[in-house]
Design an enzyme around this catalytic site. Structure first.
Site, short mmCIF file in Angstrom:
data_model
loop_
_atom_site.label_atom_id
_atom_site.label_comp_id
_atom_site.label_asym_id
_atom_site.label_seq_id
_atom_site.Cartn_x
_atom_site.Cartn_y
_atom_site.Cartn_z
CE LYS A 75 2.58 1.59 6.27
NZ LYS A 75 1.62 1.27 5.19
CD GLU B 168 -2.66 -1.08 2.63
OE1 GLU B 168 -3.46 -0.14 2.79
OE2 GLU B 168 -2.45 -1.95 3.49
NE ARG C 79 4.12 -8.50 10.75
CZ ARG C 79 3.30 -7.46 10.51
NH1 ARG C 79 1.99 -7.60 10.68
NH2 ARG C 79 3.79 -6.33 10.10
#
Length: 788
Positions: free
Chosen positions: A494, A259, A484
């Protein structure tokens, strides 16, 4: 006439046409800056003078990131000077840009012309005179090093104030002529030393290529080794697989779908390595697909940064695509889903949707009251959404899935929502945008992805992914999930990093204390070290929570094998060797890396005045201390004899400012240790001054900053950055810097080991006369080191 057409027309005035024009137009910020510069110039026909056109393009590069309106207003002064051919070189342009940045609204033509050396012509006679004087002052060194001294001569002469505005080609011409005059033609003394024959080596490789030799287990064992072969993912109709294999030729096809709403972090390095690496290992292809379905959060800088990081890691996308490429096709499939009675338009509030899904207590799931409406009514309402007849939050298009399924990803997910936000690629055309749950699997299908690889957070989404493809009876890629990568001792959210930046805890998203990939790159971590680290960990279905220390150890292992050694003095103090003559100079040969003769060596001057690091001196000696102290004999690295302190001087604050010592060249003493040093020798341009050495430490105090009861900001390490503004480095640095400039590589690719201090790289803020160094990692032996 569109804005893009107007910008293209202006860029053509600068000589940008065809492919060059298309390349510039892809970078909207740069294209807009260049078009503004053309507007400032007032020129309406193509510029015939190529030098002026090139300088205007360079002006665009230098000012595209400037936000200060006063500086941008003053930019027209530079534009006018270029058009008038008063600014004729990049050196003048750099000086002019520096002037408007510092002067801002006070900038004027006279000040600009003075700062940029307009009218300050340097004649050939003046150049010859300056060169001759420099030769006379440095003749001993030139005679000793002969033609090997050319690089240092060029560097030293270019720094002469009288030649600041001299044409570089004319300076080089004068140096060559003078060398021929004083040394004569080259002879055997100037021939390069013969090196021992080495076995034939493979061609230069990228970071990804170099790692591919060591990643066999990563792609053949464990999670990746167990993946199906292309064609092994079952379809609702057999002809769908036949069409897929015909389109791909049966090769592996993957994609990396970020994204573009923020900078990638260290966890994404694993996703990049897995998707690009798996395809590369199997001679397949990997798309870079920007998942640009949320225009409210997307910015051009993120698109650019993502592609740069992928290339920096050594991978090249087969093709760059966007989810927005398929907006019309996605919308058409939205209508088709409704026609198949598998989609409907919902007017419930978020609270009603939550309640219908069982609420906070996980109660009985209730079908939405809009779920059973006629398909034609939902189709008309969906078109009304498209046409902007509903406000954001008023209506959504949802998929009619299976409310009885225990998987919440099957509880009528939203496929489309209303957003009154312009899109960076499609403008104001769309009033509705598809969600990730609707877009992702369909774009995978459109691009014939054979292996849709993602992290385990999407494990529950596999069912809805497959449901939608089957509901529309289109090719169904196989989604598979791996664990992950998480690094402890930091944060990767973020939103939280944005807060660190906004509140001034870090300088920006590329602050080297962060674990965004732009920050890791700026810190100087080699991409090969990252790929090696990912390979060491392997790929499994378990999430990997790795301590920072393990990551740093992997970086050290790579740097140990690939970096030269230099002497850096972060906190210098002068040592005067009293028994040496004022003009004493001895050339000391230092290898760039002991045991690696192929890296060569360099000479450093040893004189009466040398600098050592303040940490290498104590006012009082002790039995367990082996560095410099009164009365103790200590070795200087590679210097033939030891030195012994006799006295020292302190200032009013008690800080040692000068050390007096003797050079013990009358006897041979074997010291217990050697310390690094840098000589004071203006003739050799020694020492090289470093404007700033940045020693980065952990940004947070604990392994889990978010566990702090007062919030993650309370866990900030107050000593996460140590600055040294008076550092010195040996003259080998200039030679190293010149040799390590790589086409297309940033300054962070120039890495070296500062003996006993750590591994360093050159920061991107470095200028010709202002060197800034970043510490990549400490040396292994520094951990827990005492004062010994």
């Amino acid at each position: 006439m569109s804005d893009e057409y107007n910008i293209a027309a202006k860029l053509a005035i600068l000589g940008l046409i065809d492919q060059k024009l298309n390349d510039v137009l892809k970078n909207k910020k740069f294209a807009f800056t260049l078009s503004s510069i053309v507007q400032e110039s007032g020129i309406e026909t193509p510029i015939e003078d190529k030098t002026s056109a090139s300088l205007l393009q360079s002006l665009g590069t230098a000012t595209k990131d400037i936000a200060d309106s006063s500086v941008l207003a003053a930019r027209s002064l530079v534009t006018d000077a270029i058009i008038a051919k008063k600014i004729k070189s990049n050196i003048q342009l750099e000086a002019a840009v520096a002037y408007i940045k510092s002067a801002g609204e006070k900038a004027n033509s006279a000040g600009l012309e003075f700062a940029a050396g307009v009218g300050m012509e340097v004649t050939p006679d003046q150049i010859n005179k300056e060169v001759a004087t420099y030769f006379a002052d440095n003749m001993e060194s030139i005679a000793a090093n002969r033609y090997k001294s050319v690089p240092s001569l060029m560097a030293g002469i270019k720094k002469l104030p009288g030649l600041k505005w001299a044409p570089p080609a004319e300076v080089k011409k004068a140096i060559d002529a003078k060398l021929l005059e004083v040394l004569g033609p080259k002879d055997e003394r100037d021939a390069p030393q013969k090196k021992a024959k080495k076995e034939k080596t493979a061609p230069a490789t990228t970071a990804a290529d170099e790692e591919s030799k060591n990643v066999r287990n990563m792609f053949t064992e464990g999670f990746l080794g167990d993946l199906h072969k292309p064609g092994g993912n079952a379809q609702i109709k057999t002809e769908l697989m036949e069409e897929h294999l015909k389109a791909t030729g049966g090769i592996v096809v993957t994609r990396f779908p970020p994204e573009p709403n923020g900078y990638l972090h260290i966890g994404h390095s694993k996703a990049i390595a897995v998707n690009f690496g798996y395809a590369k290992y199997h001679n397949g292809i990997c798309y870079l697909r920007y998942d640009d379905t949320n225009p409210e959060a997307e910015e051009e800088r993120y698109f650019t940064a993502i592609l740069e990081i992928i290339k920096w890691l050594g991978f090249q996308p087969y093709k760059i695509t966007y989810s927005s490429d398929h907006f019309q096709r996605l919308y058409d499939l939205g209508e088709e889903l409704i026609r198949r009675d598998k989609g409907y338009v919902c007017f419930c509030t978020p609270e009603e949707v939550h309640a219908n899904r069982g609420g906070d207590n996980g109660g009985t799931r209730i079908p939405c009251k809009h779920r059973s409406k006629p398909t034609q009514q939902s189709l008309e309402e969906f078109r009304a959404m498209r046409d902007g007849k509903y406000n954001p939050g008023e209506a959504t298009m949802r998929m009619k899935m299976d409310l009885e399924d225990p998987n919440p990803q099957m509880w009528d997910l939203v496929a489309y929502r209303v957003l009154n936000a312009p899109h960076h690629r499609t403008g104001d055309i769309w009033k509705i945008y598809p969600t990730y749950d609707f877009t992702h699997c369909l774009c995978d299908s459109f691009e014939n992805i054979s292996h849709s690889l993602c992290t385990t957070e999407f494990y529950l989404s596999r069912q809805s992914y497959e449901w939608l493809c089957d509901a529309l009876e289109i090719y169904k890629p196989a989604q598979r999930e791996y664990g992950r990568l998480n690094i402890t001792g930091t944060i990767m959210s973020k939103r939280k990093i944005a807060r660190l930046v906004k509140e001034g805890y870090v300088s920006d998203w590329d602050d080297p204390r962060l674990f965004t990939l732009v920050a890791i790159r700026r810190r100087g971590v080699p991409p090969e070290a990252i790929l090696s680290f990912v390979n060491e960990l392997g790929v499994t279905t378990s999430n990997a929570n790795i301590q920072v220390a393990r990551f740093e150890a992997s970086i050290r292992r790579y740097l140990e094998d690939h970096t030269p050694r230099l002497m850096l003095i972060p906190d210098p103090v002068l040592v005067i060797l009293e028994n040496l003559a004022d003009d004493f100079v001895e050339e000391i040969a230092l290898p760039y890396k002991p045991g690696s003769p192929e890296l060569g060596e360099h000479n450093v001057p040893f004189t009466k005045r040398v600098y050592i690091d303040r940490s290498d001196f104590r006012e009082e000696d002790s039995a367990d201390y082996f560095r410099l102290a009164p009365g103790k004999s200590v070795g200087l690295l590679k210097v033939p004899y030891t030195v012994r302190v006799t006295t020292f001087t302190k200032d009013e604050s008690g800080k040692v400012t000068e050390i007096r010592a003797v050079y013990e060249n009358d006897k041979k003493i074997k010291p217990k240790t050697y310390i690094q040093w840098v000589a004071d020798s203006p003739v050799h341009n020694s020492p090289v001054k470093v404007s700033e050495v940045r020693m980065f430490n952990r940004l947070f105090l604990s392994e889990n900053p978010e566990s702090n009861p007062d919030g993650f900001l309370a866990d900030i390490n107050p000593n996460s950055l140590d600055l040294f503004k008076d550092a010195l480095i040996e003259v080998g640095f200039d030679d190293f810097r010149r040799k390590n400039v790589k086409e297309g590589s940033g300054p962070e690719s120039m890495r070296f080991q500062a003996l006993r201090v750590g591994y360093f790289c050159i920061d991107r803020e470095t200028m010709e006369e202002s060197v800034i160094l970043n510490r990549i990692v400490t040396l292994k032996e520094d951990a827990g080191k005492s004062g010994a």
